[in-house]
Design an enzyme around this catalytic site. Sequence first.
Site, PDB file in Angstrom:
ATOM      1  N   ASP A 146     -44.219  24.384  -9.960  1.00  0.00           N
ATOM      2  CA  ASP A 146     -42.848  24.634 -10.386  1.00  0.00           C
ATOM      3  C   ASP A 146     -42.524  26.095 -10.084  1.00  0.00           C
ATOM      4  O   ASP A 146     -43.341  26.983 -10.332  1.00  0.00           O
ATOM      5  CB  ASP A 146     -42.734  24.360 -11.886  1.00  0.00           C
ATOM      6  CG  ASP A 146     -41.301  24.385 -12.372  1.00  0.00           C
ATOM      7  OD1 ASP A 146     -40.601  23.381 -12.168  1.00  0.00           O
ATOM      8  OD2 ASP A 146     -40.887  25.394 -12.963  1.00  0.00           O
ATOM      9  N   ILE A 147     -41.331  26.334  -9.530  1.00  0.00           N
ATOM     10  CA  ILE A 147     -40.895  27.703  -9.277  1.00  0.00           C
ATOM     11  C   ILE A 147     -40.443  28.310 -10.599  1.00  0.00           C
ATOM     12  O   ILE A 147     -39.546  27.782 -11.254  1.00  0.00           O
ATOM     13  CB  ILE A 147     -39.742  27.739  -8.254  1.00  0.00           C
ATOM     14  CG1 ILE A 147     -40.160  27.055  -6.951  1.00  0.00           C
ATOM     15  CG2 ILE A 147     -39.297  29.181  -8.006  1.00  0.00           C
ATOM     16  CD1 ILE A 147     -39.022  26.856  -5.961  1.00  0.00           C
ATOM     17  N   ASN A 176     -30.430  30.279  -8.695  1.00  0.00           N
ATOM     18  CA  ASN A 176     -29.141  29.577  -8.611  1.00  0.00           C
ATOM     19  C   ASN A 176     -28.019  30.401  -9.228  1.00  0.00           C
ATOM     20  O   ASN A 176     -26.918  30.468  -8.683  1.00  0.00           O
ATOM     21  CB  ASN A 176     -29.222  28.216  -9.297  1.00  0.00           C
ATOM     22  CG  ASN A 176     -29.887  27.168  -8.422  1.00  0.00           C
ATOM     23  OD1 ASN A 176     -29.905  27.272  -7.205  1.00  0.00           O
ATOM     24  ND2 ASN A 176     -30.442  26.163  -9.057  1.00  0.00           N
ATOM     25  N   ASP A 202     -30.895  25.810  -2.701  1.00  0.00           N
ATOM     26  CA  ASP A 202     -31.432  24.760  -1.838  1.00  0.00           C
ATOM     27  C   ASP A 202     -32.201  25.356  -0.661  1.00  0.00           C
ATOM     28  O   ASP A 202     -33.226  24.819  -0.237  1.00  0.00           O
ATOM     29  CB  ASP A 202     -30.311  23.852  -1.336  1.00  0.00           C
ATOM     30  CG  ASP A 202     -29.740  22.952  -2.422  1.00  0.00           C
ATOM     31  OD1 ASP A 202     -30.407  22.772  -3.465  1.00  0.00           O
ATOM     32  OD2 ASP A 202     -28.635  22.433  -2.233  1.00  0.00           O
ATOM     33  N   GLU A 251     -36.894  21.988  -9.271  1.00  0.00           N
ATOM     34  CA  GLU A 251     -37.682  22.952  -8.504  1.00  0.00           C
ATOM     35  C   GLU A 251     -39.172  22.651  -8.606  1.00  0.00           C
ATOM     36  O   GLU A 251     -40.019  23.505  -8.406  1.00  0.00           O
ATOM     37  CB  GLU A 251     -37.388  24.386  -8.986  1.00  0.00           C
ATOM     38  CG  GLU A 251     -37.832  24.695 -10.389  1.00  0.00           C
ATOM     39  CD  GLU A 251     -36.850  24.273 -11.476  1.00  0.00           C
ATOM     40  OE1 GLU A 251     -37.140  24.569 -12.633  1.00  0.00           O
ATOM     41  OE2 GLU A 251     -35.818  23.651 -11.192  1.00  0.00           O
TER      42      GLU A 251
END
Length: 186
Positions: A54-55, A62, A71, A97
Amino acid sequence: KGSESLAPSSTSASSDTAMPAFWLPSMAPEVSREEQEKAQALDSPAPLSLIMLDIDHFKRVNDTFGHTKGDEVLRWMGRECQKLLRSPDVLARYGGEEFALLLPNTTQEEAQKLAEQIRTHIAYHPLEMDRQSVRLSLSLGVAAISKEMRDVNDLLNLADNRLYGAKAQGRNQVVGSGYPHPMVLR
C-alpha cells in the site's frame, strides 16, 4: 446507459493505454484462478508467497496534485515494481492504492527480501511530477502458503493482516513472518 458494463478495462502492466485507474489486471481473476487450483497449490511442495503493498499517505498525492496525477503515480508504481519481478510473478492492483504480488516458487524469506527491495527502491527513486520530486513510501505485508491454510483466501488474509501491521507500526516497512498469525481472527 442501463446496459453499459461497469467493469474496468485492463491491460498488461507494460501498457499505458487502458483507463488510468484500472491499468493493471484486477486481482479478482487471479484469486479466481487460484481458487480453482487451491487444492493443488495447498498440497504442492512448491512454495507460494504473496506480498500486499500500500502506498503510504496516498490521499496526500491526490489532494496535492489531483486524481489524474494520482493515477499517473499508480502507473509509475506498477512499472517500478515490475522492474524487480520475475516473469512468473503476478502484479495486480488490488484496490485504491493497494497492490498484490503473487510469487510462485518463492519462500517467505525470499518474498520478504523482495518486499524490502521494492520498499527501498520506491523510497530512493522519487517521481518527478509538476517540477517537484515526489517521494513515496510503502507498507508491505508478506505471507507464504502453509499447510494450516484452508484456501488461498487464508493466504490473502494473512498478507493483508501483515500489511495493516506494517501501517500500525509506523508505515514505510515490511512485516512478515514475525507478525502474529491471524488464523485466530477467522
